[in-house]
Scaffold this motif. Structure first.
Motif, PDB file in Angstrom:
ATOM      1  N   THR A  44     -90.497  26.290 -71.555  1.00 12.17           N
ATOM      2  CA  THR A  44     -91.541  28.476 -71.995  1.00 12.17           C
ATOM      3  C   THR A  44     -91.748  29.194 -70.971  1.00 12.17           C
ATOM      4  OG1 THR A  44     -93.465  26.511 -73.021  1.00 12.17           O
ATOM      5  CG2 THR A  44     -91.014  27.293 -74.048  1.00 12.17           C
ATOM      6  N   PRO A  45     -92.352  29.975 -71.594  1.00 15.72           N
ATOM      7  CA  PRO A  45     -93.201  30.311 -70.597  1.00 15.72           C
ATOM      8  C   PRO A  45     -94.553  30.120 -70.757  1.00 15.72           C
ATOM      9  CG  PRO A  45     -91.600  32.334 -71.821  1.00 15.72           C
ATOM     10  CD  PRO A  45     -91.805  31.109 -72.317  1.00 15.72           C
ATOM     11  N   GLU A  46     -94.810  29.905 -71.430  1.00 11.23           N
ATOM     12  CA  GLU A  46     -96.185  29.144 -71.714  1.00 11.23           C
ATOM     13  C   GLU A  46     -96.628  27.729 -70.947  1.00 11.23           C
ATOM     14  OE1 GLU A  46     -95.217  32.199 -75.189  1.00 11.23           O
ATOM     15  OE2 GLU A  46     -93.752  30.207 -74.545  1.00 11.23           O
ATOM     16  N   GLU A  47     -95.257  26.893 -71.035  1.00  7.83           N
ATOM     17  CA  GLU A  47     -95.222  25.983 -70.794  1.00  7.83           C
ATOM     18  C   GLU A  47     -95.236  26.262 -68.453  1.00  7.83           C
ATOM     19  OE1 GLU A  47     -93.252  22.811 -73.164  1.00  7.83           O
ATOM     20  OE2 GLU A  47     -91.595  23.850 -71.927  1.00  7.83           O
ATOM     21  N   TYR A  52     -97.013  35.301 -60.307  1.00 11.22           N
ATOM     22  CA  TYR A  52     -97.229  37.192 -60.173  1.00 11.22           C
ATOM     23  C   TYR A  52     -96.604  37.760 -60.761  1.00 11.22           C
ATOM     24  CZ  TYR A  52     -92.214  35.362 -58.790  1.00 11.22           C
ATOM     25  OH  TYR A  52     -91.431  35.211 -58.494  1.00 11.22           O
ATOM     26  N   GLU A  53     -96.440  39.325 -61.307  1.00 11.93           N
ATOM     27  CA  GLU A  53     -96.091  39.788 -61.606  1.00 11.93           C
ATOM     28  C   GLU A  53     -95.304  41.084 -60.840  1.00 11.93           C
ATOM     29  OE1 GLU A  53     -98.823  42.866 -64.138  1.00 11.93           O
ATOM     30  OE2 GLU A  53     -99.800  41.350 -65.398  1.00 11.93           O
ATOM     31  N   GLY A  54     -93.969  41.473 -61.303  1.00 11.30           N
ATOM     32  CA  GLY A  54     -92.866  42.262 -60.802  1.00 11.30           C
ATOM     33  C   GLY A  54     -91.915  41.053 -60.218  1.00 11.30           C
ATOM     34  N   ALA A  55     -91.123  42.097 -59.047  1.00  9.44           N
ATOM     35  CA  ALA A  55     -89.968  41.322 -58.811  1.00  9.44           C
ATOM     36  C   ALA A  55     -90.239  40.273 -57.852  1.00  9.44           C
ATOM     37  CB  ALA A  55     -88.992  42.741 -58.102  1.00  9.44           C
ATOM     38  N   CYS A  68    -103.141  30.426 -57.261  1.00 12.11           N
ATOM     39  CA  CYS A  68    -103.040  30.011 -58.707  1.00 12.11           C
ATOM     40  C   CYS A  68    -102.394  29.226 -59.265  1.00 12.11           C
ATOM     41  CB  CYS A  68    -100.984  31.024 -57.992  1.00 12.11           C
ATOM     42  SG  CYS A  68    -100.111  30.850 -60.359  1.00 12.11           S
ATOM     43  N   PRO A  69    -102.746  28.880 -59.849  1.00 13.60           N
ATOM     44  CA  PRO A  69    -103.033  26.995 -61.102  1.00 13.60           C
ATOM     45  C   PRO A  69    -101.447  27.090 -61.298  1.00 13.60           C
ATOM     46  CG  PRO A  69    -103.637  28.717 -62.864  1.00 13.60           C
ATOM     47  CD  PRO A  69    -103.621  29.814 -61.975  1.00 13.60           C
ATOM     48  N   TYR A  70    -100.459  27.371 -61.979  1.00 17.14           N
ATOM     49  CA  TYR A  70     -99.614  27.669 -61.786  1.00 17.14           C
ATOM     50  C   TYR A  70     -98.275  27.094 -60.421  1.00 17.14           C
ATOM     51  CZ  TYR A  70    -101.486  29.232 -65.685  1.00 17.14           C
ATOM     52  OH  TYR A  70    -102.122  29.977 -66.844  1.00 17.14           O
ATOM     53  N   ASN A  71     -98.288  27.424 -59.711  1.00 16.42           N
ATOM     54  CA  ASN A  71     -98.015  28.149 -58.715  1.00 16.42           C
ATOM     55  C   ASN A  71     -97.320  25.636 -57.760  1.00 16.42           C
ATOM     56  OD1 ASN A  71     -96.427  27.993 -55.855  1.00 16.42           O
ATOM     57  ND2 ASN A  71     -98.976  28.429 -55.413  1.00 16.42           N
ATOM     58  N   MET A  92     -97.349  20.323 -70.442  1.00 15.59           N
ATOM     59  CA  MET A  92     -99.041  19.625 -69.745  1.00 15.59           C
ATOM     60  C   MET A  92    -100.076  19.047 -70.917  1.00 15.59           C
ATOM     61  SD  MET A  92     -98.482  20.247 -67.104  1.00 15.59           S
ATOM     62  CE  MET A  92     -99.868  19.597 -65.882  1.00 15.59           C
ATOM     63  N   SER A  93     -99.482  19.228 -72.495  1.00 18.43           N
ATOM     64  CA  SER A  93    -100.476  18.862 -73.322  1.00 18.43           C
ATOM     65  C   SER A  93    -100.112  17.678 -73.829  1.00 18.43           C
ATOM     66  CB  SER A  93    -100.714  19.566 -74.040  1.00 18.43           C
ATOM     67  OG  SER A  93     -98.976  19.875 -75.051  1.00 18.43           O
ATOM     68  N   THR A  94     -99.027  16.678 -73.071  1.00 18.14           N
ATOM     69  CA  THR A  94     -98.869  15.751 -73.617  1.00 18.14           C
ATOM     70  C   THR A  94     -99.415  14.048 -73.404  1.00 18.14           C
ATOM     71  OG1 THR A  94     -96.756  15.372 -72.234  1.00 18.14           O
ATOM     72  CG2 THR A  94     -95.968  16.177 -74.089  1.00 18.14           C
ATOM     73  N   LEU A  95     -99.963  14.399 -71.746  1.00 11.58           N
ATOM     74  CA  LEU A  95    -100.417  13.244 -70.966  1.00 11.58           C
ATOM     75  C   LEU A  95    -101.485  13.980 -70.356  1.00 11.58           C
ATOM     76  CD1 LEU A  95     -97.644  11.462 -69.449  1.00 11.58           C
ATOM     77  CD2 LEU A  95     -99.199  10.787 -71.705  1.00 11.58           C
ATOM     78  N   PRO A  96    -102.994  13.074 -70.643  1.00 13.24           N
ATOM     79  CA  PRO A  96    -104.074  13.991 -70.151  1.00 13.24           C
ATOM     80  C   PRO A  96    -103.865  13.447 -68.280  1.00 13.24           C
ATOM     81  CG  PRO A  96    -104.244  11.605 -71.295  1.00 13.24           C
ATOM     82  CD  PRO A  96    -103.281  11.785 -71.304  1.00 13.24           C
TER      83      PRO A  96
END
Length: 249
Positions: A44-47, A52-55, A68-71, A92-96
Motif C-alpha cells: 500500500t502507499p502507506e507501506e 519524491y513528488e512529480g514524475a 529519505c527513510p523510504y528509499n 514494517m509493523s509486523t516485527l521489531p
C-alpha cells in the motif's frame, strides 16, 4: 522438453552500488512500473511511500537521496535476495526493526548460498572463471575490469561514506559474507582444475606405461605424491558446496 533453471546474481560493493543508483535516479530513472509483489499483493502507499513528488526525482542531491527513510536504495541487495514474506513483506509493523533486519540478512545469505553461481563486480576475471567452470561454458572474450565508473567519480568525505555504510549496513554484512564465500568457491574450482589437469596428463602417459621399455622409477609421480593429492582433495574448502549444488545438476 523439460528445462532446468538456475538462479544467478552479481553483487557489488554497497557504497559504489548506492552511489551508482543515486546517479541513475539523478538522471531521471524511476521504477514506477515495479509492482513489488509479495505474498500475492502489492504494498500500500502507506507501506511504501514515495521519496519524491512529480514524475521523477531527477536532480536530487546526495543528501536528499540519503535523507529519505523510504528509499529502496538502502540495503537493496539484501532486500532483493531475501524472502520478504518472512517479515511481512513491506509492512514494517509486523516485527521489531532489529529482528526484521536479522531475518532478512540470514534469508539473503541462505539464498545466496543456494544459488548455482554468483559473482562480484569488483572481481570480473574471477567471476568469469567461476561462471565458465560452473556451467561448462566459455565466453568468446575475457571480462574487463572497469574501475572508472560514475560512482568512482563522486568525491566524498569520510562522514558521507560512513553515512552511506550505515544506511546499507545489511548490504555491507552481506557483501563481506559473499566475498568470503566467493573466494572459497574460486579456490575450490582452481584446486579442482589442477587435479583434473594432472589426471589428463597421467592419462596421456598410459600408452608409455604399457610399453615394454617402461621403467617404474621413471614415473612422473610417486606414491607419496598420490597420497598427498588424495589428502588435499579431502580438504577442499567448499566440498559441502559442491555436494549441495553441483551434484544436483
Amino acid at each position: 522438453m523439460s528445462r532446468k533453471f538456475y538462479y544467478i546474481t552479481l553483487l557489488r560493493d554497497p557504497v559504489s552500488r548506492y552511489l551508482s543508483e543515486w546517479r541513475h535516479v539523478q538522471r531521471g530513472a524511476t521504477w514506477k512500473t515495479a509492482l513489488h509483489m509479495c505474498d500475492g499483493r502489492t504494498p500500500t502507499p502507506e507501506e511504501l511511500p514515495s521519496c519524491y513528488e512529480g514524475a521523477d526525482w531527477s536532480g536530487c542531491t546526495l543528501q536528499q537521496f540519503m535523507d529519505c527513510p523510504y528509499n529502496l536504495a538502502n540495503n537493496r541487495q539484501v532486500r532483493m535476495l531475501a524472502d520478504l514474506s518472512l517479515v511481512g513483506c513491506y509492512n514494517m509493523s509486523t516485527l521489531p526493526e532489529k529482528k526484521r533486519a536479522q531475518i532478512l540478512l540470514e534469508s539473503a545469505k541462505k539464498n545466496l548460498r543456494d544459488m548455482a553461481f554468483f559473482g562480484l563486480t569488483e572481481f570480473q576475471r574471477k567471476t568469469q572463471y567461476l561462471f565458465e567452470r560452473t556451467f561448462r561454458l566459455r565466453f568468446i572474450q575475457p571480462f574487463v575490469q572497469y574501475n572508472s565508473t560514475r560512482a568512482a567519480g563522486v568525491d566524498l568525505d569520510n562522514d558521507t561514506v560512513q553515512r552511506i555504510e550505515e544506511l546499507n549496513d545489511l548490504d555491507m554484512q552481506l557483501y563481506d559474507y559473499a566475498w568470503d564465500l566467493f573466494q572459497q568457491r574460486y579456490m575450490y574450482q582452481r584446486q579442482l582444475e589442477r587435479r583434473e589437469q594432472r589426471l589428463k596428463e597421467r592419462a596421456a602417459l598410459l600408452p608409455f606405461l604399457r610399453s615394454p621399455g617402461y621403467a617404474p622409477n621413471n614415473a612422473p609421480w610417486s606414491r607419496d605424491e598420490g597420497t598427498a593429492e588424495s589428502e588435499a582433495a579431502s580438504r577442499l574448502p567448499t566440498e559441502d558446496y559442491m555436494n549441495h549444488i553441483i551434484n544436483r545438476w
